[in-house]
Scaffold this motif. Structure first.
Motif, PDB file in Angstrom:
ATOM      1  N   UNK A  48       0.775  -1.131   0.114  1.00 23.72           N
ATOM      2  CA  UNK A  48       0.003   0.079   0.120  1.00 23.72           C
ATOM      3  C   UNK A  48       0.609   1.259   0.231  1.00 23.72           C
ATOM      4  N   UNK A  49       2.159   1.247  -0.222  1.00 30.66           N
ATOM      5  CA  UNK A  49       3.151   2.458   0.067  1.00 30.66           C
ATOM      6  C   UNK A  49       2.882   3.109  -1.252  1.00 30.66           C
ATOM      7  N   UNK A  50       2.796   4.182  -1.423  1.00 33.16           N
ATOM      8  CA  UNK A  50       2.811   4.872  -2.647  1.00 33.16           C
ATOM      9  C   UNK A  50       3.984   5.496  -3.129  1.00 33.16           C
ATOM     10  N   UNK A  51       4.664   5.181  -4.187  1.00 35.07           N
ATOM     11  CA  UNK A  51       5.783   5.631  -4.608  1.00 35.07           C
ATOM     12  C   UNK A  51       5.949   6.922  -5.420  1.00 35.07           C
ATOM     13  N   UNK A  52       4.666   7.446  -5.693  1.00 38.11           N
ATOM     14  CA  UNK A  52       4.330   8.622  -6.449  1.00 38.11           C
ATOM     15  C   UNK A  52       4.113   8.396  -7.976  1.00 38.11           C
ATOM     16  N   UNK A  53       4.393   7.139  -8.398  1.00 34.33           N
ATOM     17  CA  UNK A  53       4.400   6.837  -9.868  1.00 34.33           C
ATOM     18  C   UNK A  53       3.033   6.515 -10.269  1.00 34.33           C
ATOM     19  N   UNK A  54       2.443   6.902 -11.371  1.00 31.98           N
ATOM     20  CA  UNK A  54       1.222   6.626 -11.859  1.00 31.98           C
ATOM     21  C   UNK A  54       0.918   5.381 -12.149  1.00 31.98           C
ATOM     22  N   UNK A  55      -0.357   4.811 -11.687  1.00 32.04           N
ATOM     23  CA  UNK A  55      -0.842   3.307 -12.009  1.00 32.04           C
ATOM     24  C   UNK A  55      -1.121   3.475 -13.365  1.00 32.04           C
ATOM     25  N   UNK A  56      -0.502   2.339 -14.098  1.00 35.40           N
ATOM     26  CA  UNK A  56      -1.082   2.291 -15.635  1.00 35.40           C
ATOM     27  C   UNK A  56      -1.915   1.036 -15.675  1.00 35.40           C
ATOM     28  N   UNK A  57      -2.959   1.291 -16.732  1.00 35.26           N
ATOM     29  CA  UNK A  57      -2.897   2.252 -17.625  1.00 35.26           C
ATOM     30  C   UNK A  57      -3.790   3.367 -16.947  1.00 35.26           C
ATOM     31  N   UNK A  58      -3.374   4.744 -17.359  1.00 42.94           N
ATOM     32  CA  UNK A  58      -4.052   5.671 -16.935  1.00 42.94           C
ATOM     33  C   UNK A  58      -5.196   5.935 -18.051  1.00 42.94           C
ATOM     34  N   UNK A  59      -6.437   6.712 -17.703  1.00 41.12           N
ATOM     35  CA  UNK A  59      -7.547   6.799 -18.384  1.00 41.12           C
ATOM     36  C   UNK A  59      -7.114   7.939 -19.432  1.00 41.12           C
ATOM     37  N   UNK A  60      -7.551   7.823 -20.549  1.00 43.53           N
ATOM     38  CA  UNK A  60      -7.465   9.038 -21.759  1.00 43.53           C
ATOM     39  C   UNK A  60      -8.291  10.099 -21.138  1.00 43.53           C
ATOM     40  N   UNK A  61      -7.872  11.213 -21.989  1.00 46.33           N
ATOM     41  CA  UNK A  61      -9.091  12.276 -22.058  1.00 46.33           C
ATOM     42  C   UNK A  61     -10.302  12.103 -22.791  1.00 46.33           C
ATOM     43  N   UNK A  62     -11.443  12.474 -22.419  1.00 42.88           N
ATOM     44  CA  UNK A  62     -12.321  12.225 -23.538  1.00 42.88           C
ATOM     45  C   UNK A  62     -12.251  12.668 -24.885  1.00 42.88           C
ATOM     46  N   UNK A  63     -12.846  12.114 -25.929  1.00 46.04           N
ATOM     47  CA  UNK A  63     -12.402  12.252 -27.203  1.00 46.04           C
ATOM     48  C   UNK A  63     -12.418  13.772 -27.672  1.00 46.04           C
ATOM     49  N   UNK A  64     -13.421  14.442 -27.236  1.00 40.30           N
ATOM     50  CA  UNK A  64     -13.483  15.880 -27.888  1.00 40.30           C
ATOM     51  C   UNK A  64     -12.403  16.561 -27.057  1.00 40.30           C
ATOM     52  N   UNK A  65     -12.005  16.277 -25.769  1.00 41.96           N
ATOM     53  CA  UNK A  65     -10.779  16.960 -24.988  1.00 41.96           C
ATOM     54  C   UNK A  65      -9.693  16.695 -25.431  1.00 41.96           C
ATOM     55  N   UNK A  66      -9.437  15.316 -26.118  1.00 48.11           N
ATOM     56  CA  UNK A  66      -8.077  14.923 -26.464  1.00 48.11           C
ATOM     57  C   UNK A  66      -8.003  15.611 -27.997  1.00 48.11           C
ATOM     58  N   UNK A  67      -9.063  15.862 -28.764  1.00 46.84           N
ATOM     59  CA  UNK A  67      -8.947  16.338 -30.068  1.00 46.84           C
ATOM     60  C   UNK A  67      -8.335  17.663 -29.776  1.00 46.84           C
ATOM     61  N   UNK A  68      -9.017  18.422 -28.836  1.00 47.79           N
ATOM     62  CA  UNK A  68      -8.494  20.018 -28.696  1.00 47.79           C
ATOM     63  C   UNK A  68      -7.312  20.043 -28.267  1.00 47.79           C
ATOM     64  N   UNK A  69      -6.784  19.295 -27.157  1.00 47.22           N
ATOM     65  CA  UNK A  69      -5.586  19.142 -26.637  1.00 47.22           C
ATOM     66  C   UNK A  69      -4.601  18.840 -27.539  1.00 47.22           C
ATOM     67  N   UNK A  70      -4.774  17.914 -28.414  1.00 49.85           N
ATOM     68  CA  UNK A  70      -3.977  17.478 -29.759  1.00 49.85           C
ATOM     69  C   UNK A  70      -3.397  18.629 -30.367  1.00 49.85           C
ATOM     70  N   UNK A  71      -4.540  19.457 -30.769  1.00 50.56           N
ATOM     71  CA  UNK A  71      -4.502  20.831 -31.512  1.00 50.56           C
ATOM     72  C   UNK A  71      -3.506  21.573 -30.994  1.00 50.56           C
ATOM     73  N   UNK A  72      -3.641  21.875 -29.809  1.00 53.20           N
ATOM     74  CA  UNK A  72      -3.076  23.008 -29.018  1.00 53.20           C
ATOM     75  C   UNK A  72      -1.402  22.422 -28.704  1.00 53.20           C
ATOM     76  N   UNK A  73      -1.368  21.162 -28.543  1.00 58.61           N
ATOM     77  CA  UNK A  73       0.158  20.229 -28.428  1.00 58.61           C
ATOM     78  C   UNK A  73       0.956  20.517 -29.570  1.00 58.61           C
ATOM     79  N   UNK A  74       0.144  20.407 -30.688  1.00 59.15           N
ATOM     80  CA  UNK A  74       0.904  20.576 -31.998  1.00 59.15           C
ATOM     81  C   UNK A  74       1.473  21.824 -32.318  1.00 59.15           C
TER      82      UNK A  74
END
Length: 251
Positions: A9-35
């Motif tokens: 139960x010790x948390x080492x600060x690393x993300x547990x995988x797989x992490x959820x993705x953003x909703x499709x519409x949010x991911x599309x908007x962030x992909x455009x900004x990230x590009x």
């Protein structure tokens, strides 16, 4: 290797995988900004810092989903992204308020009253360090030097300066934030929410009327070194030769 009972139960600060993705519409908007952000750099991994800000502009902090987004966008591992996100205090690792109220408790601000301001704000807001008021509006934290020592003690709200503060002025300021009243920094751009600030830090323009024109310079104490470097005599000598008396105006 099997974990021992005391280590389970010790948390080492690393993300547990797989992490959820953003909703499709949010991911599309962030992909455009990230590009747009990535295109500014010759090496894509150099865009990690602004992309972490971009994630904060969406969620208000860097979540496991945000770490996954940065890793996939830049071809990095989630461990590499996590190492950066946990190194810099400007990236939040859990949800925080609309207004990040940081009280400088470094040496000069502390002795000038920063410690007293921080303690009184904790009691006034009913929260501790890095905790958020129940309405989600204000997160309180103590911060290190913000290079405004000539205005000590200094409080920052979403990285905007509130100079020469007292416990009373700081409490009045957070009361205004909680009540939704307009609050103006001592200098610099008008306040916006933490998410809006994060988008600006990601490298996108502040489109609010008058925000870009708003500014604030350093105080006289900060500018003495600049005046000396330019060959301008200071108003008074910084250090007098031993045995010599000072003259009026330092001439």
């Amino acid at each position: 290797m099997t974990a021992s009972p005391q280590n389970r139960g010790v948390q080492l600060g690393m993300p547990q995988l797989p992490a959820a993705d953003f909703p499709a519409e949010v991911r599309a908007r962030l992909d455009a900004d990230a590009a747009e952000v990535v295109a500014r750099y010759p090496d894509s991994r150099s865009a990690l810092l602004p992309l972490l800000h971009l994630c904060q502009s969406e969620e208000g902090y860097v979540s496991k989903t945000g770490i996954r987004f940065c890793a996939e966008t830049l071809g990095l591992t989630t461990a590499e992204v996590t190492a950066v996100a946990t190194f810099y205090t400007m990236y939040r690792r859990r949800p925080s308020g609309d207004y990040q109220v940081g009280v400088c408790t470094n040496t000069l601000c502390a002795v000038m009253g920063g410690d007293a301001i921080f303690e009184e704000l904790k009691e006034h807001l009913g929260v501790g360090n890095n905790e958020t008021t129940p309405d989600g509006k204000v997160t309180l934290e103590h911060i290190e030097c913000n290079a405004a020592c000539d205005y000590a003690p200094v409080v920052m709200v979403n990285w905007e300066f509130f100079d020469n503060q007292t416990p009373e002025s700081a409490k009045a300021m957070v009361d205004d934030l909680l009540a939704g009243r307009e609050v103006s920094p001592t200098r610099g751009a008008p306040l916006c929410t933490y998410k809006e600030t994060a988008r600006i830090l990601a490298g996108f323009p502040d489109e609010r009327a008058g925000a870009v024109e708003a500014t604030g310079g350093a105080g006289p104490a900060s500018l003495i070194g600049l005046r000396i470097a330019r060959g301008e005599p200071p108003h008074t000598p910084i250090v007098h030769p031993r045995g010599e008396s000072t003259t009026e105006g330092g001439e």
